[in-house]
Design an enzyme around this catalytic site. Structure first.
Site, PDB file in Angstrom:
ATOM      1  N   ASP A 189      22.125  42.735  21.657  1.00  0.00           N
ATOM      2  CA  ASP A 189      21.954  41.608  20.739  1.00  0.00           C
ATOM      3  C   ASP A 189      21.659  40.372  21.564  1.00  0.00           C
ATOM      4  O   ASP A 189      22.462  39.992  22.439  1.00  0.00           O
ATOM      5  CB  ASP A 189      23.220  41.411  19.900  1.00  0.00           C
ATOM      6  CG  ASP A 189      23.077  40.248  18.913  1.00  0.00           C
ATOM      7  OD1 ASP A 189      22.181  40.321  18.058  1.00  0.00           O
ATOM      8  OD2 ASP A 189      23.843  39.273  19.021  1.00  0.00           O
ATOM      9  N   GLU A 274      16.659  44.164  18.555  1.00  0.00           N
ATOM     10  CA  GLU A 274      16.281  43.687  17.228  1.00  0.00           C
ATOM     11  C   GLU A 274      14.845  43.204  17.257  1.00  0.00           C
ATOM     12  O   GLU A 274      14.418  42.549  18.215  1.00  0.00           O
ATOM     13  CB  GLU A 274      17.215  42.557  16.788  1.00  0.00           C
ATOM     14  CG  GLU A 274      17.099  42.199  15.321  1.00  0.00           C
ATOM     15  CD  GLU A 274      18.170  41.218  14.873  1.00  0.00           C
ATOM     16  OE1 GLU A 274      18.233  40.922  13.669  1.00  0.00           O
ATOM     17  OE2 GLU A 274      18.945  40.761  15.732  1.00  0.00           O
ATOM     18  N   ASP A 356      28.851  38.832  17.883  1.00  0.00           N
ATOM     19  CA  ASP A 356      27.769  39.389  18.691  1.00  0.00           C
ATOM     20  C   ASP A 356      28.020  40.847  19.070  1.00  0.00           C
ATOM     21  O   ASP A 356      27.096  41.673  19.042  1.00  0.00           O
ATOM     22  CB  ASP A 356      27.561  38.545  19.944  1.00  0.00           C
ATOM     23  CG  ASP A 356      27.133  37.117  19.613  1.00  0.00           C
ATOM     24  OD1 ASP A 356      26.504  36.937  18.557  1.00  0.00           O
ATOM     25  OD2 ASP A 356      27.429  36.201  20.392  1.00  0.00           O
TER      26      ASP A 356
END
Length: 399
Positions: A189, A274, A356
């Protein structure tokens, strides 16, 4: 995975003599001129609904050299001039394929100064590189060795805004081979407080290179702003001072991202990230500077081509997947969550999450679902279409 020979570019600094610098500067100007002339000709033909290809622009170049106005094009090597026409052809190919916008004219002040030479435009023997139209070899700083027996197929010479000269040699690198397969996978992330948060719980600090040099940069920019447009050498020196600070920031950022991505590729077989649209995110003027300083786009690019080189897999989860709001323990979905909320407790199971770390765990789970089931497979960087995850297609890259 089948072993393929990787085309790899090796970039070095070099220090030209005054005569070599003058010759290269002339070459850069001629390359830019030919590119703009060919683009103008193709644009006019486009308005007349005519198609002009590389062969036609090559014939135009021959005619331009015979005119009195453009006779100076004969003073430089013809190889970079032909190569810039090929680059323009590639630009139009990408435009017609709807992968890029319409080609733009090159600016003397803002465009990159570079020239590409193919094998007929240079000689590389015994570690000495000599370009066409030059009497002696370039004084290259060989900071790392080329692969044994390497024979460059193209050589690109460039000068950055800070005045530094670089030469990039493209050659086959037989040392790049797939790494031994492992069973490790990690979710990644990206963020601003921490550059990366891994599903293992590890958090990697954000170096904030631009912020570290912001005071020096602001001082140099103020000095440049005080110089009048026609101030000649003083303005040029002030501009180079600003450019050197920007170059220092970019070099440090790139070096840090190279080390991070190499480590991730070496340690993990599957890496889940992502699918962020950074170009849209930087339109938020509050966060644009911090996002640009983090280098998210460069991180992804480096990660993808290294994974392709070394037999690893990169999976990009759809940007609309609620990785931060989804409980990684029970799957409950929380409502709206502002960015200032860094920890939260799930109403369903009572688990307290670090925002996170929870997002990284959810990305990993979604990515593994793609890897196992093959769900949501579609080409790289495509727009969202309702599917929850994307699997990157391996691609060869020439950095």
């Amino acid at each position: 995975m089948a072993t393929t020979c990787v085309k790899r570019a090796f970039k070095y600094r070099f220090h030209p003599t005054d005569a070599q610098a003058a010759e290269l500067s002339r070459t850069f100007g001629c390359v830019r001129k030919v590119y703009n002339l060919a683009l103008a000709a193709r644009t006019e033909a486009w308005a007349r609904q005519e198609r002009v290809n590389y062969n036609a622009t090559s014939a135009m170049l021959t005619a331009w050299k015979k005119t009195e106005e453009l006779a100076y094009l004969n003073d430089v090597s013809s190889v970079p001039l032909q190569q810039t026409l090929r680059h323009l052809q590639n630009a139009f190919t990408h435009f017609f394929g709807k992968r890029a916008k319409y080609p733009r004219f090159k600016s003397r002040k803002r465009s990159r100064k570079s020239a590409e030479y193919t094998t007929s435009g240079f000689r590389f023997r015994d570690g000495r590189l000599t370009l066409a139209k030059m009497a002696g070899p370039l004084a290259v700083v060989w900071s790392r060795p080329l692969p044994e027996g390497a024979s460059p197929s193209t050589v690109t010479v460039s000068q950055d805004p800070a005045g530094r000269w670089f030469v990039s040699l493209l050659c086959d690198d037989p040392t790049v081979k797939p790494l031994p397969a492992t069973d490790t996978a990690v979710g990644v992330d990206v963020g601003l407080e921490h550059l990366l948060t891994l599903s293992t719980g590890e958090k990697i600090a954000n170096p904030r290179y631009e912020r570290a040099d912001r005071a020096r940069l602001a001082k140099a920019q103020r000095a440049l702003a005080r110089k009048a447009e026609g101030d000649g050498a003083n303005r040029a020196k002030a501009r180079r001072r600003v450019a050197r600070i920007y170059a220092r920031i970019a070099d440090r950022r790139r070096d840090g991202l190279h080390k991070l991505t190499t480590r991730l590729v070496r340690e993990n077989q599957t890496i889940v990230i992502e699918d962020l649209t950074v170009r849209n995110m930087v339109k938020n003027h509050t966060l644009a500077r911090a996002i640009s300083d983090a280098g998210w786009s460069e991180f992804r690019s480096l990660l993808e081509y290294k994974a392709a080189w070394y037999g690893r897999e990169v999976i990009a989860v759809d940007r609309f997947f609620p990785s931060s709001r989804l409980c990684s323990a029970c799957g409950a979905l929380r409502g709206r969550m502002p960015l200032n909320v860094r920890t939260w407790t799930c109403d369903g199971c009572g688990t307290t999450h670090d925002r996170d770390v929870n997002a990284a765990n959810n990305l990993l789970a979604a990515g593994l679902a793609v890897s196992v089931c093959g769900a949501g497979v579609r080409p790289q960087r495509s727009t969202p279409g309702g599917q929850s995850a994307t699997k990157q297609k391996p691609s060869r890259r020439e950095p």
